[in-house]
Design a protein around this motif. Structure first.
Motif, PDB file in Angstrom:
ATOM      1  N   GLY A 287      43.307 -58.021 -35.121  1.00  0.00           N
ATOM      2  CA  GLY A 287      44.368 -58.757 -34.451  1.00  0.00           C
ATOM      3  C   GLY A 287      43.923 -60.116 -33.962  1.00  0.00           C
ATOM      4  N   PRO A 288      44.794 -60.809 -33.201  1.00  0.00           N
ATOM      5  CA  PRO A 288      44.522 -62.180 -32.766  1.00  0.00           C
ATOM      6  C   PRO A 288      43.665 -62.303 -31.514  1.00  0.00           C
ATOM      7  N   LEU A 289      43.372 -61.180 -30.838  1.00  0.00           N
ATOM      8  CA  LEU A 289      42.652 -61.290 -29.568  1.00  0.00           C
ATOM      9  C   LEU A 289      41.294 -61.980 -29.674  1.00  0.00           C
ATOM     10  N   PRO A 290      40.477 -61.719 -30.703  1.00  0.00           N
ATOM     11  CA  PRO A 290      39.180 -62.402 -30.754  1.00  0.00           C
ATOM     12  C   PRO A 290      39.275 -63.924 -30.788  1.00  0.00           C
ATOM     13  N   VAL A 291      40.219 -64.463 -31.554  1.00  0.00           N
ATOM     14  CA  VAL A 291      40.323 -65.920 -31.596  1.00  0.00           C
ATOM     15  C   VAL A 291      40.806 -66.463 -30.258  1.00  0.00           C
ATOM     16  N   LEU A 292      41.711 -65.751 -29.597  1.00  0.00           N
ATOM     17  CA  LEU A 292      42.157 -66.170 -28.277  1.00  0.00           C
ATOM     18  C   LEU A 292      41.038 -66.037 -27.250  1.00  0.00           C
ATOM     19  N   ALA A 293      40.243 -64.988 -27.393  1.00  0.00           N
ATOM     20  CA  ALA A 293      39.103 -64.800 -26.498  1.00  0.00           C
ATOM     21  C   ALA A 293      38.115 -65.948 -26.638  1.00  0.00           C
ATOM     22  N   LEU A 294      37.899 -66.402 -27.868  1.00  0.00           N
ATOM     23  CA  LEU A 294      37.002 -67.537 -28.095  1.00  0.00           C
ATOM     24  C   LEU A 294      37.543 -68.798 -27.418  1.00  0.00           C
ATOM     25  N   LEU A 295      38.828 -69.079 -27.594  1.00  0.00           N
ATOM     26  CA  LEU A 295      39.423 -70.263 -26.977  1.00  0.00           C
ATOM     27  C   LEU A 295      39.331 -70.190 -25.458  1.00  0.00           C
ATOM     28  N   ASN A 296      39.594 -69.004 -24.922  1.00  0.00           N
ATOM     29  CA  ASN A 296      39.498 -68.825 -23.475  1.00  0.00           C
ATOM     30  C   ASN A 296      38.062 -69.020 -23.003  1.00  0.00           C
ATOM     31  N   ALA A 297      37.107 -68.447 -23.752  1.00  0.00           N
ATOM     32  CA  ALA A 297      35.698 -68.561 -23.376  1.00  0.00           C
ATOM     33  C   ALA A 297      35.250 -70.018 -23.391  1.00  0.00           C
ATOM     34  N   LYS A 298      35.707 -70.763 -24.402  1.00  0.00           N
ATOM     35  CA  LYS A 298      35.337 -72.178 -24.491  1.00  0.00           C
ATOM     36  C   LYS A 298      35.927 -72.957 -23.324  1.00  0.00           C
ATOM     37  N   ALA A 299      37.184 -72.668 -22.978  1.00  0.00           N
ATOM     38  CA  ALA A 299      37.839 -73.364 -21.868  1.00  0.00           C
ATOM     39  C   ALA A 299      37.145 -73.048 -20.544  1.00  0.00           C
ATOM     40  N   ILE A 300      36.769 -71.773 -20.343  1.00  0.00           N
ATOM     41  CA  ILE A 300      36.067 -71.386 -19.121  1.00  0.00           C
ATOM     42  C   ILE A 300      34.694 -72.039 -19.072  1.00  0.00           C
ATOM     43  N   GLU A 301      34.018 -72.069 -20.208  1.00  0.00           N
ATOM     44  CA  GLU A 301      32.706 -72.717 -20.289  1.00  0.00           C
ATOM     45  C   GLU A 301      32.811 -74.179 -19.843  1.00  0.00           C
ATOM     46  N   MET A 302      33.828 -74.874 -20.325  1.00  0.00           N
ATOM     47  CA  MET A 302      33.994 -76.280 -19.968  1.00  0.00           C
ATOM     48  C   MET A 302      34.378 -76.449 -18.502  1.00  0.00           C
ATOM     49  N   LYS A 303      35.161 -75.519 -17.967  1.00  0.00           N
ATOM     50  CA  LYS A 303      35.474 -75.572 -16.535  1.00  0.00           C
ATOM     51  C   LYS A 303      34.197 -75.470 -15.721  1.00  0.00           C
ATOM     52  N   ASN A 304      33.322 -74.543 -16.105  1.00  0.00           N
ATOM     53  CA  ASN A 304      32.067 -74.371 -15.386  1.00  0.00           C
ATOM     54  C   ASN A 304      31.171 -75.598 -15.511  1.00  0.00           C
ATOM     55  N   LEU A 305      31.136 -76.189 -16.702  1.00  0.00           N
ATOM     56  CA  LEU A 305      30.343 -77.406 -16.887  1.00  0.00           C
ATOM     57  C   LEU A 305      30.889 -78.545 -16.030  1.00  0.00           C
ATOM     58  N   ARG A 306      32.210 -78.670 -15.969  1.00  0.00           N
ATOM     59  CA  ARG A 306      32.802 -79.708 -15.125  1.00  0.00           C
ATOM     60  C   ARG A 306      32.443 -79.483 -13.661  1.00  0.00           C
ATOM     61  N   LEU A 307      32.469 -78.227 -13.223  1.00  0.00           N
ATOM     62  CA  LEU A 307      32.106 -77.913 -11.845  1.00  0.00           C
ATOM     63  C   LEU A 307      30.670 -78.300 -11.552  1.00  0.00           C
ATOM     64  N   ILE A 308      29.770 -77.998 -12.482  1.00  0.00           N
ATOM     65  CA  ILE A 308      28.359 -78.332 -12.289  1.00  0.00           C
ATOM     66  C   ILE A 308      28.164 -79.844 -12.238  1.00  0.00           C
ATOM     67  N   ILE A 309      28.757 -80.544 -13.195  1.00  0.00           N
ATOM     68  CA  ILE A 309      28.555 -82.000 -13.286  1.00  0.00           C
ATOM     69  C   ILE A 309      29.185 -82.717 -12.098  1.00  0.00           C
ATOM     70  N   THR A 310      30.452 -82.439 -11.833  1.00  0.00           N
ATOM     71  CA  THR A 310      31.114 -83.128 -10.719  1.00  0.00           C
ATOM     72  C   THR A 310      30.539 -82.683  -9.380  1.00  0.00           C
ATOM     73  N   GLY A 311      30.144 -81.413  -9.296  1.00  0.00           N
ATOM     74  CA  GLY A 311      29.531 -80.926  -8.064  1.00  0.00           C
ATOM     75  C   GLY A 311      28.251 -81.673  -7.741  1.00  0.00           C
ATOM     76  N   LYS A 312      27.426 -81.904  -8.746  1.00  0.00           N
ATOM     77  CA  LYS A 312      26.183 -82.646  -8.524  1.00  0.00           C
ATOM     78  C   LYS A 312      26.464 -84.115  -8.242  1.00  0.00           C
ATOM     79  N   GLN A 313      27.505 -84.649  -8.850  1.00  0.00           N
ATOM     80  CA  GLN A 313      27.858 -86.053  -8.614  1.00  0.00           C
ATOM     81  C   GLN A 313      28.302 -86.302  -7.173  1.00  0.00           C
ATOM     82  N   VAL A 314      29.010 -85.322  -6.581  1.00  0.00           N
ATOM     83  CA  VAL A 314      29.513 -85.522  -5.210  1.00  0.00           C
ATOM     84  C   VAL A 314      28.621 -84.883  -4.154  1.00  0.00           C
ATOM     85  N   GLY A 315      27.513 -84.287  -4.601  1.00  0.00           N
ATOM     86  CA  GLY A 315      26.541 -83.770  -3.652  1.00  0.00           C
ATOM     87  C   GLY A 315      26.772 -82.361  -3.146  1.00  0.00           C
TER      88      GLY A 315
END
Length: 331
Positions: A287-315
């Motif tokens: 079924g379609p769940l694996p491809v949706l899971a991949l998209l979700n995982a990628k989006a969550i990964e990028m959210k976490n990266l943004r948190l790390i980068i912006t978090g370090k930028q603002v201290g």
């Protein structure tokens, strides 16, 4: 490219999952002393080909390009491209908001356009100007028309976001039912429920009226809209008590501070709930769940990266950043 069956596509999805950042890599970046170290870790991952000399100032463009390339690769392959669009639809409606306002204000907001894998900048602009465009779904054309009618009646931009946000959720539910995958429909309904919960909590906090919130909340979730509305002019404590009795009660309990919801954690927990929903995709081959899971995982990964980068930028401290990070798929 030739469209595949899900059985043929999912081995490729598994390979793509292997390119996702590991918990160890994410921890290394979280503990990194500076962004130069973060960049060095990313250089050895799938993001390496996108890195530029001005990484700290352009990481958003890097992530957008990585996501766009993933959409471009997957859309021609999936048996039903709507499965991808149900995930990228948020970007489509973001584009509608920006470009409709640009048209009404006689300004150029083209730089706000986000690639959704389906509808080009020019196609959406054509639909906004003419009320129609070849290949654009009816729910988008109807949304454009509704916004135009609202503006003609009120001559105000207020309400445009409300109309499009509500229509976005309706379009999600309609498309999920059309695709006909029960698991996908369940995920979409949960997403709508979480969106309604977030908006209700914020509405209480901002002292919004019941009439206003009636225009904001969606009727497409499993939690009756009328029940959420009954708490609008009460308190977060009363809403929290009610939510404990819903299917999301177990999740709600984890973010109750004293007697009410911790709003700073509510969005994070909603993301984590949906990520856990996709855990079933690890064993589904047809079924379609694996491809949706991949998209979700990628989006969550990028959210976490943004948190790390912006978090370090603002201290922010490592502890403060970690508290905001989402659960990583598969952990």
């Amino acid at each position: 490219m030739k469209q595949m069956t899900y059985h043929e596509l999912n081995p490729l999805i598994r390979l793509k999952e292997m390119e996702l950042l590991t918990s160890e890599q994410m921890s290394q970046m979280l503990e990194a002393a500076d962004l130069k170290t973060v960049e060095g870790i990313l250089s050895g991952t799938s993001y390496g080909i996108y890195l530029t000399v001005d990484f700290p100032d352009n990481f958003e463009k890097i992530f957008e390009q990585a996501e766009s390339d993933l959409f471009t690769e997957l859309v021609p392959l999936v048996p039903d491209p709507n499965v991808i669009w149900i995930y990228t639809m948020r970007s489509t409606f973001h584009n509608l908001k920006a470009l409709i306002k640009a048209e009404l204000l006689k300004q150029n907001f083209d730089e706000l356009y986000l690639f959704d894998g389906f509808y080009s900048l020019e196609k959406i602009k054509t639909a906004i100007r003419n009320g129609r465009a070849t290949g654009l779904p009816e729910c988008l054309l109807e949304s454009i028309q509704e916004v135009r009618e609202h503006f003609e009646e009120s001559n105000s931009l207020q309400g445009i976001d409300i109309i499009l946000d509500r229509n976005y959720l309706s379009c999600q539910r309609e498309l999920a039912e059309q695709i006909g995958e029960p698991e996908l429909l369940a995920e979409v309904i949960s997403f709508i429920d979480f969106t309604n919960i977030l908006m209700t909590a914020r509405g209480i906090k901002q002292k919004r009226t019941r009439n206003f919130m009636s225009t904001v909340l969606s009727s497409q979730g499993s939690i009756p809209k009328v029940e959420l509305l009954s708490y609008i002019e009460t308190s977060l404590e009363q809403l929290t008590d009610y939510l404990r009795s819903t299917d999301y009660g177990e999740m709600i309990v984890t973010i109750v501070q004293e007697t009410s919801l911790d709003l700073t954690q509510l969005e994070r927990v909603c993301d984590d709930y949906l990520t856990k929903f996709y855990e079933a995709a690890q064993t589904q081959a047809f079924g379609p769940l694996p491809v949706l899971a991949l998209l979700n995982a990628k989006a969550i990964e990028m959210k976490n990266l943004r948190l790390i980068i912006t978090g370090k930028q603002v201290g922010l401290s490592t502890k403060q950043i970690r508290e905001r990070m989402r659960v990583i798929y598969g952990t």
